[in-house]
Design a protein around this motif. Structure first.
Motif, PDB file in Angstrom:
ATOM      1  N   THR A   6       0.868  -1.175   0.000  1.00 45.26           N
ATOM      2  CA  THR A   6       0.000   0.000   0.000  1.00 45.26           C
ATOM      3  C   THR A   6       0.907   1.228   0.000  1.00 45.26           C
ATOM      4  O   THR A   6       1.791   1.326   0.845  1.00 45.26           O
ATOM      5  CB  THR A   6      -0.887   0.016   1.261  1.00 45.26           C
ATOM      6  OG1 THR A   6      -1.683  -1.170   1.286  1.00 45.26           O
ATOM      7  CG2 THR A   6      -1.788   1.242   1.289  1.00 45.26           C
ATOM      8  N   PRO A   7       0.706   2.165  -0.935  1.00 47.91           N
ATOM      9  CA  PRO A   7       1.562   3.360  -0.949  1.00 47.91           C
ATOM     10  C   PRO A   7       1.473   4.120   0.369  1.00 47.91           C
ATOM     11  O   PRO A   7       0.419   4.174   1.001  1.00 47.91           O
ATOM     12  CB  PRO A   7       0.999   4.202  -2.092  1.00 47.91           C
ATOM     13  CG  PRO A   7       0.186   3.273  -2.917  1.00 47.91           C
ATOM     14  CD  PRO A   7      -0.300   2.199  -1.994  1.00 47.91           C
ATOM     15  N   ALA A  22      -2.908   7.182  -6.008  1.00 50.36           N
ATOM     16  CA  ALA A  22      -3.587   6.022  -5.426  1.00 50.36           C
ATOM     17  C   ALA A  22      -4.780   6.516  -4.624  1.00 50.36           C
ATOM     18  O   ALA A  22      -4.722   7.583  -4.020  1.00 50.36           O
ATOM     19  CB  ALA A  22      -2.636   5.251  -4.516  1.00 50.36           C
ATOM     20  N   PHE A  25      -4.274   4.388   0.509  1.00 52.83           N
ATOM     21  CA  PHE A  25      -2.884   4.625   0.892  1.00 52.83           C
ATOM     22  C   PHE A  25      -2.791   4.859   2.388  1.00 52.83           C
ATOM     23  O   PHE A  25      -3.800   4.909   3.083  1.00 52.83           O
ATOM     24  CB  PHE A  25      -2.317   5.831   0.127  1.00 52.83           C
ATOM     25  CG  PHE A  25      -3.102   7.098   0.318  1.00 52.83           C
ATOM     26  CD1 PHE A  25      -2.782   7.979   1.341  1.00 52.83           C
ATOM     27  CD2 PHE A  25      -4.168   7.405  -0.508  1.00 52.83           C
ATOM     28  CE1 PHE A  25      -3.514   9.150   1.523  1.00 52.83           C
ATOM     29  CE2 PHE A  25      -4.906   8.569  -0.337  1.00 52.83           C
ATOM     30  CZ  PHE A  25      -4.573   9.449   0.681  1.00 52.83           C
ATOM     31  N   TYR A  60      -6.578  12.900  -5.562  1.00 52.25           N
ATOM     32  CA  TYR A  60      -6.236  11.814  -6.479  1.00 52.25           C
ATOM     33  C   TYR A  60      -5.924  12.342  -7.866  1.00 52.25           C
ATOM     34  O   TYR A  60      -6.652  13.160  -8.422  1.00 52.25           O
ATOM     35  CB  TYR A  60      -7.378  10.805  -6.554  1.00 52.25           C
ATOM     36  CG  TYR A  60      -7.130   9.678  -7.518  1.00 52.25           C
ATOM     37  CD1 TYR A  60      -6.108   8.753  -7.285  1.00 52.25           C
ATOM     38  CD2 TYR A  60      -7.910   9.528  -8.647  1.00 52.25           C
ATOM     39  CE1 TYR A  60      -5.877   7.714  -8.166  1.00 52.25           C
ATOM     40  CE2 TYR A  60      -7.682   8.485  -9.535  1.00 52.25           C
ATOM     41  CZ  TYR A  60      -6.661   7.587  -9.286  1.00 52.25           C
ATOM     42  OH  TYR A  60      -6.432   6.560 -10.166  1.00 52.25           O
ATOM     43  N   HIS A  65       0.235   7.449 -11.125  1.00 57.58           N
ATOM     44  CA  HIS A  65       0.473   5.995 -11.046  1.00 57.58           C
ATOM     45  C   HIS A  65       1.132   5.567  -9.739  1.00 57.58           C
ATOM     46  O   HIS A  65       2.163   4.908  -9.737  1.00 57.58           O
ATOM     47  CB  HIS A  65       1.315   5.523 -12.233  1.00 57.58           C
ATOM     48  CG  HIS A  65       0.720   5.890 -13.554  1.00 57.58           C
ATOM     49  ND1 HIS A  65      -0.395   5.264 -14.060  1.00 57.58           N
ATOM     50  CD2 HIS A  65       1.075   6.836 -14.447  1.00 57.58           C
ATOM     51  CE1 HIS A  65      -0.707   5.802 -15.222  1.00 57.58           C
ATOM     52  NE2 HIS A  65       0.157   6.773 -15.476  1.00 57.58           N
ATOM     53  N   GLY A  66       0.562   5.954  -8.618  1.00 58.47           N
ATOM     54  CA  GLY A  66       1.081   5.567  -7.312  1.00 58.47           C
ATOM     55  C   GLY A  66       2.083   6.548  -6.723  1.00 58.47           C
ATOM     56  O   GLY A  66       2.424   6.443  -5.559  1.00 58.47           O
TER      57      GLY A  66
END
Length: 84
Positions: A6-7, A22, A25, A60, A65-66
């Motif tokens: 999980t970021p 993400a 997170f 978001y 991309h994360g």
């Protein structure tokens, strides 16, 4: 050591908003040793969330991309020291 599944993001720079790639997170607040308990955040259908612990505003952005903007707000745990 593997990366977090999980970021994790932090707000060490003290910015008013962090764009993240993400919707699920962890917020760690500032960098250790000044971090707060790691808080799981799930934006669900929304595109923004506020950490209930440190009030960091997350937005978001799928293009990240994360990652995060600012990029320095992505938290990566330090590798543990190995005995020689």
């Amino acid at each position: 050591m593997s990366d977090h599944s999980t970021p994790h993001y932090h707000n060490q720079p003290g910015v008013s908003q962090i764009r993240v790639g993400a919707k699920e997170f962890m917020c760690v607040g500032a960098l250790p040793p000044f971090d707060h308990p790691h808080v799981y955040i799930d934006m669900g259908a929304s595109n923004e969330a506020v950490c209930p612990y440190c009030s960091t505003h997350y937005v978001y952005d799928a293009s990240l991309h994360g990652g995060a903007d600012p990029a320095e707000c992505v938290y990566a745990a330090a590798e543990p020291a190995t005995a020689a």
